[in-house]
Write a protein that holds these residues in place. Structure first.
Motif: not given
Length: 340
Positions: A41-51
């Motif tokens: 949950x903590x890392x998936x947000x930044x992944x979506x944002x940078x994509x």
């Protein structure tokens, strides 16, 4: 002044950077998610944002067509273009922005539109991270520390395995498996005192675990605490008369103390109950040889060689016990082994 071409190159470089960051975060997520579910949950947000940023900065086909037409004005291009994913993703915000902007970039309406656009991005990211944080704290998904510990143990990452077994033991103190795991890790690392503590905790929960009782007796034997080892192994066999490994190990306990009659008694019991291997035949043959029972010793020595034919001392003993041509083969093998 930045030319359109330079602007497109800068956007392309930014897109590559954002995609690289997103991919790195994906690798981090792949490595960490099994340790703790909250990492997802903590890392998936930044992944979506940078994509999203990566797709947003990709040059659109419209821009490429525009610049090709500028470079080659004598050709006409009547083909339509398909908007990029970044263009489609951004279209909602552009529609909202046009509602508040005017032709004058310095007008209050234009400034308000830009602020609205930036505000939407900030609010979206805030809620994304906020929801991720709340779910990581109060989510219903449970992390099985025991399963993670088992994976580490099987890969021989003993420090990580021990830490996760310890966490699992705190989650359910009535479960003996995490304590067994902690004891097994300590046993593998030759931390025998620590292993005994963990095994005792496991036996307090389930006193009928024969394997753990045997391992406890084995550790006491390694530590040369022979009286405690004998007591533990005897109690084990009384509670589980089918655990014949305890009989052989009791024989070892008394053999190391040179109490040969008691040792032979347990070796014979173990042998009679199907414990057949090189060691029990070898040591029993020696004890019978010392007692003067030559035929029994010869039979056991030959059987020991059928399990392991590399023990030179057995050939030497058979060569001595079998005179003449009967022992010639064994004397020759003993001589060959001594010269290697």
């Amino acid at each position: 002044m930045e030319t359109p071409g330079n602007s497109e190159q800068n956007n392309q470089a930014k897109a590559k950077l954002y995609f690289t960051i997103a991919i790195v975060l994906l690798f981090v997520l792949a490595l960490m998610w099994s340790v703790d579910g909250s990492f997802f949950y903590l890392i998936s947000g930044p992944i979506v944002f940078f994509f999203y940023l990566g797709f947003r900065n990709l040059p659109s086909k419209q821009s490429d067509t525009h610049y090709r037409n500028q470079e080659r004005p004598r050709y006409s291009d009547t083909s339509t273009f398909s908007p990029s994913f970044g263009d489609a993703f951004e279209s909602f915000f552009k529609r909202k922005q046009t509602e508040f902007t005017s032709n004058d970039p310095k007008s209050p309406q234009s400034k308000f539109g830009k602020r609205f656009f930036v505000g939407c991005i900030v609010v979206t990211m805030f809620f994304l991270f906020f929801i991720s944080f709340i779910v990581s704290l109060f989510g219903s998904e449970e992390v099985s520390y025991y399963d993670v510990a088992e994976q580490y143990y099987n890969s021989r990452s003993f420090d990580s395995a021990y830490a996760n077994y310890e966490r699992a033991s705190k989650e359910d103190e009535a479960d003996d498996k995490p304590f067994i795991g902690m004891g097994n890790v300590a046993f593998e690392m030759n931390r025998f005192d620590s292993a005994l503590v963990s095994y005792d905790q496991a036996l307090q929960i389930n006193s009928d675990n024969s394997e753990i009782q045997f391992k406890k007796g084995l550790i006491l034997y390694y530590q040369k605490k022979y009286d405690q080892a004998a007591q533990t192994l005897t109690s084990l066999f009384e509670n589980d008369p089918t655990y014949f490994d305890a009989l052989q190990k009791l024989g070892d306990v008394y053999y190391d103390q040179k109490r040969y009659d008691e040792a032979l008694k347990y070796y014979d019991q173990a042998y009679a109950n199907g414990m057949r291997n090189n060691w029990i035949c070898y040591v029993s043959g020696y004890l019978y040889e010392e007692k003067g029972n030559t035929q029994k010793a010869i039979s056991l020595y030959k059987e020991a060689l059928s399990y392991d034919s590399t023990v030179v001392d057995i050939y030497s003993r058979l060569g001595t016990l079998l005179p003449g041509t009967d022992g010639e083969f064994f004397r020759r093998k003993a001589n060959e082994g001594s010269q290697q």
